[in-house]
Structure formats: structure tokens, C-alpha cells
Motif scaffolding. Sequence first.
Motif, PDB file in Angstrom:
ATOM      1  N   THR A 174       7.836  -9.864  -1.320  1.00 38.30           N
ATOM      2  CA  THR A 174       6.661 -10.919  -1.719  1.00 38.30           C
ATOM      3  C   THR A 174       7.339 -11.631  -2.644  1.00 38.30           C
ATOM      4  O   THR A 174       7.575 -11.599  -3.798  1.00 38.30           O
ATOM      5  CB  THR A 174       5.513 -10.016  -2.174  1.00 38.30           C
ATOM      6  OG1 THR A 174       5.160  -9.282  -1.070  1.00 38.30           O
ATOM      7  CG2 THR A 174       4.375 -11.197  -2.549  1.00 38.30           C
ATOM      8  N   VAL A 175       7.284 -13.094  -2.245  1.00 39.01           N
ATOM      9  CA  VAL A 175       8.172 -14.290  -3.242  1.00 39.01           C
ATOM     10  C   VAL A 175       7.257 -14.856  -3.927  1.00 39.01           C
ATOM     11  O   VAL A 175       6.159 -15.431  -3.437  1.00 39.01           O
ATOM     12  CB  VAL A 175       9.004 -15.113  -2.230  1.00 39.01           C
ATOM     13  CG1 VAL A 175       9.623 -16.112  -3.073  1.00 39.01           C
ATOM     14  CG2 VAL A 175       9.954 -14.176  -1.302  1.00 39.01           C
TER      15      VAL A 175
ATOM     16  N   ALA B 204       0.187 -13.567  -9.912  1.00 42.56           N
ATOM     17  CA  ALA B 204       1.324 -13.592  -8.711  1.00 42.56           C
ATOM     18  C   ALA B 204       2.510 -13.315  -9.097  1.00 42.56           C
ATOM     19  O   ALA B 204       3.251 -12.735  -8.189  1.00 42.56           O
ATOM     20  CB  ALA B 204       1.205 -15.170  -8.248  1.00 42.56           C
ATOM     21  N   VAL B 205       2.855 -13.502 -10.306  1.00 45.34           N
ATOM     22  CA  VAL B 205       4.181 -13.039 -10.697  1.00 45.34           C
ATOM     23  C   VAL B 205       4.317 -11.525 -10.675  1.00 45.34           C
ATOM     24  O   VAL B 205       5.247 -10.915 -10.118  1.00 45.34           O
ATOM     25  CB  VAL B 205       4.684 -13.627 -12.125  1.00 45.34           C
ATOM     26  CG1 VAL B 205       6.031 -13.046 -12.695  1.00 45.34           C
ATOM     27  CG2 VAL B 205       4.585 -15.262 -11.992  1.00 45.34           C
ATOM     28  N   GLU B 206       3.097 -10.941 -11.385  1.00 47.03           N
ATOM     29  CA  GLU B 206       3.293  -9.581 -11.885  1.00 47.03           C
ATOM     30  C   GLU B 206       3.072  -8.726 -10.500  1.00 47.03           C
ATOM     31  O   GLU B 206       3.751  -7.677 -10.271  1.00 47.03           O
ATOM     32  CB  GLU B 206       2.084  -9.386 -12.571  1.00 47.03           C
ATOM     33  CG  GLU B 206       2.282  -9.728 -14.089  1.00 47.03           C
ATOM     34  CD  GLU B 206       1.192  -9.261 -15.014  1.00 47.03           C
ATOM     35  OE1 GLU B 206       1.443  -9.409 -16.206  1.00 47.03           O
ATOM     36  OE2 GLU B 206       0.233  -8.934 -14.477  1.00 47.03           O
ATOM     37  N   GLY B 207       2.428  -9.194  -9.488  1.00 47.01           N
ATOM     38  CA  GLY B 207       2.492  -8.521  -7.993  1.00 47.01           C
ATOM     39  C   GLY B 207       3.455  -9.024  -7.011  1.00 47.01           C
ATOM     40  O   GLY B 207       3.329  -8.321  -5.890  1.00 47.01           O
TER      41      GLY B 207
ATOM     42  N   SER C  60      10.089  -4.395 -14.572  1.00 43.91           N
ATOM     43  CA  SER C  60      11.200  -3.865 -13.806  1.00 43.91           C
ATOM     44  C   SER C  60      11.196  -3.831 -12.413  1.00 43.91           C
ATOM     45  O   SER C  60      12.132  -3.571 -11.777  1.00 43.91           O
ATOM     46  CB  SER C  60      11.228  -2.511 -14.519  1.00 43.91           C
ATOM     47  OG  SER C  60       9.955  -1.496 -14.009  1.00 43.91           O
ATOM     48  N   GLY C  61      10.061  -4.142 -11.691  1.00 40.66           N
ATOM     49  CA  GLY C  61      10.022  -4.093 -10.389  1.00 40.66           C
ATOM     50  C   GLY C  61      10.363  -5.387  -9.681  1.00 40.66           C
ATOM     51  O   GLY C  61      10.415  -5.604  -8.377  1.00 40.66           O
ATOM     52  N   LEU C  62      10.989  -6.436 -10.311  1.00 42.88           N
ATOM     53  CA  LEU C  62      11.266  -7.752  -9.951  1.00 42.88           C
ATOM     54  C   LEU C  62      12.850  -8.080  -9.599  1.00 42.88           C
ATOM     55  O   LEU C  62      13.429  -7.642 -10.307  1.00 42.88           O
ATOM     56  CB  LEU C  62      10.697  -8.617 -11.043  1.00 42.88           C
ATOM     57  CG  LEU C  62       9.238  -9.239 -10.899  1.00 42.88           C
ATOM     58  CD1 LEU C  62       9.169 -10.372 -12.184  1.00 42.88           C
ATOM     59  CD2 LEU C  62       8.981 -10.038  -9.523  1.00 42.88           C
ATOM     60  N   ILE C  63      13.061  -8.693  -9.034  1.00 46.35           N
ATOM     61  CA  ILE C  63      14.460  -9.450  -8.773  1.00 46.35           C
ATOM     62  C   ILE C  63      13.805 -10.956  -9.203  1.00 46.35           C
ATOM     63  O   ILE C  63      12.956 -11.329  -8.671  1.00 46.35           O
ATOM     64  CB  ILE C  63      14.762  -9.637  -7.430  1.00 46.35           C
ATOM     65  CG1 ILE C  63      15.104  -8.154  -6.761  1.00 46.35           C
ATOM     66  CG2 ILE C  63      16.174 -10.385  -7.176  1.00 46.35           C
ATOM     67  CD1 ILE C  63      15.605  -8.185  -5.232  1.00 46.35           C
TER      68      ILE C  63
END
Length: 284
Positions: A126-127, A185-188, A216-219
Motif C-alpha cells: 500500500t503506497v 495515510a502514512v501510518e497505515g 518500523s513497518g514502512l519502507i
Amino acid sequence: MITSKTTLVGLLGHPVHHSQSPLMHNTAFTSKNLDYAYAAFDVSPHDLPNAVKAIRALGLRGVNVTIPHKVAILPQLDEIDPLAKRIGAVNTVVNENGRLIGYNTDGLGYVRSLIEETNVDLAKQTVTLIGAGGAARAVACTLAESGVQEIRIINRSREKAEQLAGQLRLMTEARVVEQREYQQAVEGGSLLINTTSIGMYPHTDEMPIPAEWLHSGLIVSDLIYNPLQTQLLAEAERAGAKAHSGVGMFINQGALAFELWTGIEAPVDLMRQTVLHHLQQGGN
């Protein structure tokens, strides 16, 4: 040495003083014994039509196109490659005997780099995309064609964001994020991409979003390559996220442009070594 027989190529942008393209391409040309020379031209938006005319008048083989001209240059060209037409932006022009053909190597260069460096499974992403300009169009369209789940667009101009979202909906789920929903949107999301110039040299202390939104769940991917580690990427690493620099995209898109101009396979490893060495030495 540049002579009357030297084939000229260049870069049209504003500003361009920070660009590593001349160093990268001129090193590549030398390694292949090609009598080519690459120069960067700072062209204001007002002067873009005259700069495009100069490509023909001066006999340049072609140019790269960067911020803020990737969309504005479209009507100035004689032909647009189908991929560039779908993206709606051009980053490379080839002069075929006075006929100017526009291409886009940004999206493919970006996706190659992202997969190589992060091993990301695009089908699960999800981008959240920051920006809706030429680079954003290229990246978003290529990601959509690659099968990402959803693309959420954060942009100051809602009109530009809606245009991009409408195009993307032909390929994947896409929507424009309201300002009050930016943090959510960023956090999700799972893949955050900054396609703006916020954080680029010399304004290296700036960030497009607050650091506290990162997790920590993000690229976290930043298309900026100068500096190698933007403030956004530094904060992403502090938050435990995986950071992806724009240097890989820059090198891959440049290699594809090199091949369009010369018809010769680009020395990709040398181009990468050249840019990384210069940036690691503090070159700007």
C-alpha cells in the motif's frame, strides 16, 4: 577534448548545479571511447521553448529533462514514446535528425532499484506517494502496472493529484489524501515515497512529513540522491523502517538514457561507482 566532431548531450532543469549527471555520463562516455560530452543547462520555465529549439539548432543528440520541465516539455516535442505518453512526463529526449522524441526512463529505473535494494514484494504494498509531478507520475504508473494494492497521493495541488489518481485507477486502486488524513495515510501504508525536492541539497535539514509519522513497518523511499541519506531517510532508520535512497533510480534511469543516445550498453557498475564515490566524498 571537445571538438567540432564531438556529440553533445545535456540536462535541462532548474536548478541543475547539484546534478551528478555530467560526471556520471562523461565518465561513462570516456570508458566506452565515445566522443560525447554532457553538460547541464539551467533553464527557467519561461525559457524552456527556446531551450528545446536549441537542441535542434545546435545539433545535440539529446537531453535529460528534470524538475520542473518533465511535463511542460511534452508539447514541445515531435513524438512521445508510448510509455512516456501513459506516464504523462518525459525525462529523456533523443534527437533523430531534427525530430525530437520523448522517453521516460524514470519509472523503470526506480522499480529496478527498489526491488534490487529492498527485495520488496510489490503485490503486497500500500503506497503513500508524496508529490504528483513528473517523477511521481513515472513512479506511480510503473508501480501500478507492477501490481501494487493501492496508491494514496499527498500533494499540495489537489487538481494535479486528482489527475494522477484518475490515470492510476485504470490500473489499480488510487485516491487523493485530504490534508487532515495525511498522518493516517502514512501510518497505515507499507511503502512511503517522497517524489518532491524537499530535503535536496542544499536544504538538507528539511522533511516532507513529520518524523513521528514513521514506523518500523514502512519502507521509506526518497527519490532524492543528493545527499545520499536525506533527513527523511535518517529519521526512517531511527524509527526502524527500511530506507531506500534515490541513487539507484538515478543510475538506472541514466543508464537507459545512455543506451537511447548511443545504442551501446551502459557501463552501469562504473556509473554507480562514480556517483557513489563523489557523493561519499561530500561532492555536490
